[in-house]
Design a protein around this motif. Sequence first.
Motif, PDB file in Angstrom:
ATOM      1  N   ALA A 386       8.800 -82.129 -25.907  1.00 19.88           N
ATOM      2  CA  ALA A 386       8.890 -80.902 -26.693  1.00 19.88           C
ATOM      3  C   ALA A 386       9.989 -79.989 -26.168  1.00 19.88           C
ATOM      4  CB  ALA A 386       7.542 -80.181 -26.667  1.00 19.88           C
ATOM      5  N   ALA A 387      10.107 -79.914 -24.831  1.00 20.96           N
ATOM      6  CA  ALA A 387      11.151 -79.068 -24.239  1.00 20.96           C
ATOM      7  C   ALA A 387      12.538 -79.578 -24.597  1.00 20.96           C
ATOM      8  CB  ALA A 387      10.974 -79.006 -22.734  1.00 20.96           C
ATOM      9  N   LEU A 388      12.719 -80.916 -24.526  1.00 17.78           N
ATOM     10  CA  LEU A 388      14.015 -81.486 -24.883  1.00 17.78           C
ATOM     11  C   LEU A 388      14.331 -81.270 -26.361  1.00 17.78           C
ATOM     12  CD1 LEU A 388      13.930 -84.844 -22.864  1.00 17.78           C
ATOM     13  CD2 LEU A 388      15.301 -82.814 -22.373  1.00 17.78           C
ATOM     14  N   SER A 389      13.289 -81.435 -27.211  1.00 19.03           N
ATOM     15  CA  SER A 389      13.499 -81.206 -28.646  1.00 19.03           C
ATOM     16  C   SER A 389      13.892 -79.762 -28.903  1.00 19.03           C
ATOM     17  CB  SER A 389      12.225 -81.561 -29.418  1.00 19.03           C
ATOM     18  OG  SER A 389      11.907 -82.921 -29.241  1.00 19.03           O
ATOM     19  N   GLY A 390      13.205 -78.845 -28.200  1.00 14.82           N
ATOM     20  CA  GLY A 390      13.545 -77.435 -28.352  1.00 14.82           C
ATOM     21  C   GLY A 390      14.953 -77.130 -27.895  1.00 14.82           C
ATOM     22  N   LEU A 391      15.373 -77.761 -26.776  1.00 12.16           N
ATOM     23  CA  LEU A 391      16.722 -77.541 -26.266  1.00 12.16           C
ATOM     24  C   LEU A 391      17.767 -78.065 -27.247  1.00 12.16           C
ATOM     25  CD1 LEU A 391      18.505 -76.603 -23.933  1.00 12.16           C
ATOM     26  CD2 LEU A 391      18.236 -78.871 -22.908  1.00 12.16           C
ATOM     27  N   VAL A 392      17.521 -79.240 -27.835  1.00 12.22           N
ATOM     28  CA  VAL A 392      18.436 -79.798 -28.830  1.00 12.22           C
ATOM     29  C   VAL A 392      18.535 -78.886 -30.039  1.00 12.22           C
ATOM     30  CG1 VAL A 392      18.784 -81.726 -30.433  1.00 12.22           C
ATOM     31  CG2 VAL A 392      18.126 -82.177 -28.059  1.00 12.22           C
ATOM     32  N   LEU A 393      17.363 -78.365 -30.452  1.00 14.55           N
ATOM     33  CA  LEU A 393      17.355 -77.471 -31.614  1.00 14.55           C
ATOM     34  C   LEU A 393      18.140 -76.198 -31.332  1.00 14.55           C
ATOM     35  CD1 LEU A 393      16.285 -76.937 -34.465  1.00 14.55           C
ATOM     36  CD2 LEU A 393      14.224 -75.948 -33.422  1.00 14.55           C
ATOM     37  N   ILE A 394      17.981 -75.644 -30.134  1.00 13.76           N
ATOM     38  CA  ILE A 394      18.715 -74.423 -29.769  1.00 13.76           C
ATOM     39  C   ILE A 394      20.213 -74.689 -29.759  1.00 13.76           C
ATOM     40  CG2 ILE A 394      19.170 -72.807 -27.872  1.00 13.76           C
ATOM     41  CD1 ILE A 394      16.178 -73.052 -27.167  1.00 13.76           C
ATOM     42  N   VAL A 395      20.638 -75.817 -29.185  1.00 15.86           N
ATOM     43  CA  VAL A 395      22.058 -76.169 -29.158  1.00 15.86           C
ATOM     44  C   VAL A 395      22.610 -76.339 -30.573  1.00 15.86           C
ATOM     45  CG1 VAL A 395      23.720 -77.948 -28.450  1.00 15.86           C
ATOM     46  CG2 VAL A 395      21.930 -77.190 -26.870  1.00 15.86           C
ATOM     47  N   LEU A 396      21.813 -76.984 -31.438  1.00 15.65           N
ATOM     48  CA  LEU A 396      22.253 -77.201 -32.820  1.00 15.65           C
ATOM     49  C   LEU A 396      22.408 -75.887 -33.556  1.00 15.65           C
ATOM     50  CD1 LEU A 396      22.903 -79.161 -35.105  1.00 15.65           C
ATOM     51  CD2 LEU A 396      20.436 -79.300 -35.600  1.00 15.65           C
ATOM     52  N   ALA A 398      22.927 -72.939 -32.212  1.00 14.60           N
ATOM     53  CA  ALA A 398      24.075 -72.225 -31.646  1.00 14.60           C
ATOM     54  C   ALA A 398      25.386 -72.796 -32.186  1.00 14.60           C
ATOM     55  CB  ALA A 398      24.041 -72.314 -30.130  1.00 14.60           C
ATOM     56  N   TYR A 399      25.429 -74.135 -32.339  1.00  7.93           N
ATOM     57  CA  TYR A 399      26.628 -74.769 -32.866  1.00  7.93           C
ATOM     58  C   TYR A 399      26.892 -74.339 -34.302  1.00  7.93           C
ATOM     59  CZ  TYR A 399      29.522 -78.418 -34.954  1.00  7.93           C
ATOM     60  OH  TYR A 399      30.493 -79.090 -35.655  1.00  7.93           O
ATOM     61  N   LEU A 400      25.841 -74.325 -35.129  1.00 11.84           N
ATOM     62  CA  LEU A 400      26.000 -73.935 -36.530  1.00 11.84           C
ATOM     63  C   LEU A 400      26.432 -72.477 -36.661  1.00 11.84           C
ATOM     64  CD1 LEU A 400      22.928 -75.793 -38.116  1.00 11.84           C
ATOM     65  CD2 LEU A 400      25.355 -76.430 -38.252  1.00 11.84           C
ATOM     66  N   ILE A 401      25.809 -71.614 -35.832  1.00 15.30           N
ATOM     67  CA  ILE A 401      26.185 -70.197 -35.872  1.00 15.30           C
ATOM     68  C   ILE A 401      27.641 -70.028 -35.452  1.00 15.30           C
ATOM     69  CG2 ILE A 401      25.769 -67.945 -34.818  1.00 15.30           C
ATOM     70  CD1 ILE A 401      22.804 -68.676 -34.690  1.00 15.30           C
ATOM     71  N   GLY A 402      28.042 -70.711 -34.375  1.00 19.78           N
ATOM     72  CA  GLY A 402      29.431 -70.617 -33.915  1.00 19.78           C
ATOM     73  C   GLY A 402      30.405 -71.138 -34.954  1.00 19.78           C
ATOM     74  N   ARG A 403      30.062 -72.190 -35.638  1.00 21.85           N
ATOM     75  CA  ARG A 403      30.948 -72.755 -36.654  1.00 21.85           C
ATOM     76  C   ARG A 403      31.089 -71.809 -37.834  1.00 21.85           C
ATOM     77  NH1 ARG A 403      30.201 -78.675 -39.585  1.00 21.85           N
ATOM     78  NH2 ARG A 403      32.199 -78.624 -40.736  1.00 21.85           N
ATOM     79  N   LYS A 404      29.984 -71.181 -38.207  1.00 22.23           N
ATOM     80  CA  LYS A 404      30.029 -70.249 -39.331  1.00 22.23           C
ATOM     81  C   LYS A 404      30.930 -69.065 -39.012  1.00 22.23           C
ATOM     82  CE  LYS A 404      27.021 -67.619 -42.425  1.00 22.23           C
ATOM     83  NZ  LYS A 404      25.618 -67.240 -42.736  1.00 22.23           N
ATOM     84  N   ARG A 405      30.830 -68.570 -37.786  1.00 19.40           N
ATOM     85  CA  ARG A 405      31.663 -67.430 -37.388  1.00 19.40           C
ATOM     86  C   ARG A 405      33.147 -67.816 -37.361  1.00 19.40           C
ATOM     87  NH1 ARG A 405      28.236 -64.623 -32.428  1.00 19.40           N
ATOM     88  NH2 ARG A 405      26.587 -63.709 -33.757  1.00 19.40           N
ATOM     89  N   SER A 406      33.447 -69.012 -36.921  1.00 21.68           N
ATOM     90  CA  SER A 406      34.849 -69.444 -36.866  1.00 21.68           C
ATOM     91  C   SER A 406      35.423 -69.558 -38.252  1.00 21.68           C
ATOM     92  CB  SER A 406      34.957 -70.775 -36.114  1.00 21.68           C
ATOM     93  OG  SER A 406      34.310 -71.807 -36.838  1.00 21.68           O
ATOM     94  N   HIS A 407      34.659 -69.972 -39.241  1.00 21.98           N
ATOM     95  CA  HIS A 407      35.116 -70.039 -40.637  1.00 21.98           C
ATOM     96  C   HIS A 407      35.338 -68.644 -41.166  1.00 21.98           C
ATOM     97  CE1 HIS A 407      34.193 -74.402 -41.933  1.00 21.98           C
ATOM     98  NE2 HIS A 407      34.488 -74.362 -40.634  1.00 21.98           N
ATOM     99  N   ALA A 408      34.475 -67.711 -40.790  1.00 22.29           N
ATOM    100  CA  ALA A 408      34.599 -66.344 -41.301  1.00 22.29           C
ATOM    101  C   ALA A 408      35.847 -65.656 -40.770  1.00 22.29           C
ATOM    102  CB  ALA A 408      33.361 -65.525 -40.917  1.00 22.29           C
TER     103      ALA A 408
END
Length: 413
Positions: A386-396, A398-408
């Motif tokens: 569960a901890a690893l799944s949560g960590l993967v989800l957090i990274v994902l 963060a990646y999506l948020i960062g990508r959205k900001r770079s497009h903006a």
Amino acid sequence: MKIVNAFVTLVVVLLAVSGAIQAVTLEVTDGNSTCIKAELSAVFSITYNASNSTRTALVTLPDSASVDPGSSSCGSAGSSPWLVAVFGSGHALGLSFTSNGSVYSVTNLTLQYNLSDATVFPEANSSDVVTVVSASVGIWAPVNSTYRCLSSATFRLDTANLTFSNMRLQAYMSGNDLSPNESVCLADQTTTPAPPRPTPSTTPVPVPTPAGPPERGFYNVTQNNTVCLLAHMGLQLNVTYTDTQNKTVQDVMNINPDHTSSSGSCEANSASLVLTQEQSTILTFNFTLNSTSKRYHLSGVSLVANWPDLPANFSAGNSSLNYLRSSFGHSYMCNAEQTLVVLPTFSINTFKLQVQPFGVTTTQFASAEECQIDQDQMLIPIIVGAALSGLVLIVLIAYLIGRKRSHAGYQTI
């Protein structure tokens, strides 16, 4: 408790010196043959409630005690041999026996006392007839030999202490008199003069090589042709003793299922499993069922061992344990290694254990209640996953948020 036992032992010694305690001879017969014979002295220390206080009555087994023919027997295929001595106004002392063909032992000590006997229990608050029992008392000997223990030995039976002395005892007799071949108790062996102590050596006693995991064995108890207790486990015994050079030694021994027989008894609220390995080891487990909560636990363990490395017979037991807790109609299971501490000098390692002492309806275990160790071991991979799944989800995320900001950040020309 130690103070009470010491006091009773002192009283026994004083009474014996004064001649107040005399050995009583008791025999159980079948026709013209004697199957059980005992020569012994006994003192009972019984605690009871009086009008304004708690009192202790000291009672000696009188020479007028006699064998009760209705309760005593030589045993049969479906019942154990019993020696029951009656004395006074409604008092009785009982010893039940079992044997695996090579060793016999006392499986239960039973004391019945009548509180309405005012000469023994003055001003008692009750007139009840009370029965108390102690199981697995460490009295055993090879078949066709006499158990001998001249020293005082005290046993706890709930509200009473029973102290034997000057005891010679034999069950499953082949003749009408006690065998001249004697199995001497540990207390008598330690009272013999010790050999001259050698000069202390600075060479350390080698630590025994670990015995390795024990083989798992199937054990059961059958009563009235019905299996009433099931056990499947690997057992490793750890004992600490003092050798002939006055050094402390730790010994480890595995129970070998191929050389071990099982016996025992099943009652409404108590059950026992007795494992006998050849003529060297008798290991007894006692289980107790709480009739109110419908939960059971391992309440007592005792060991009598005569191993080649031991300087004398090793005997240890504890009847106040609280291990292997489960519900009536369920088995207890623990795949992980457990250590059951019986005494500071004796513990048991269990491996892949499953046991059901109550509510057995077939030759198969009922559904199991698992030990906390197994439950924790199952939770660890779940928590890590569960901890690893949560960590993967957090990274994902963060990646999506960062990508959205770079497009903006780009403007249309």
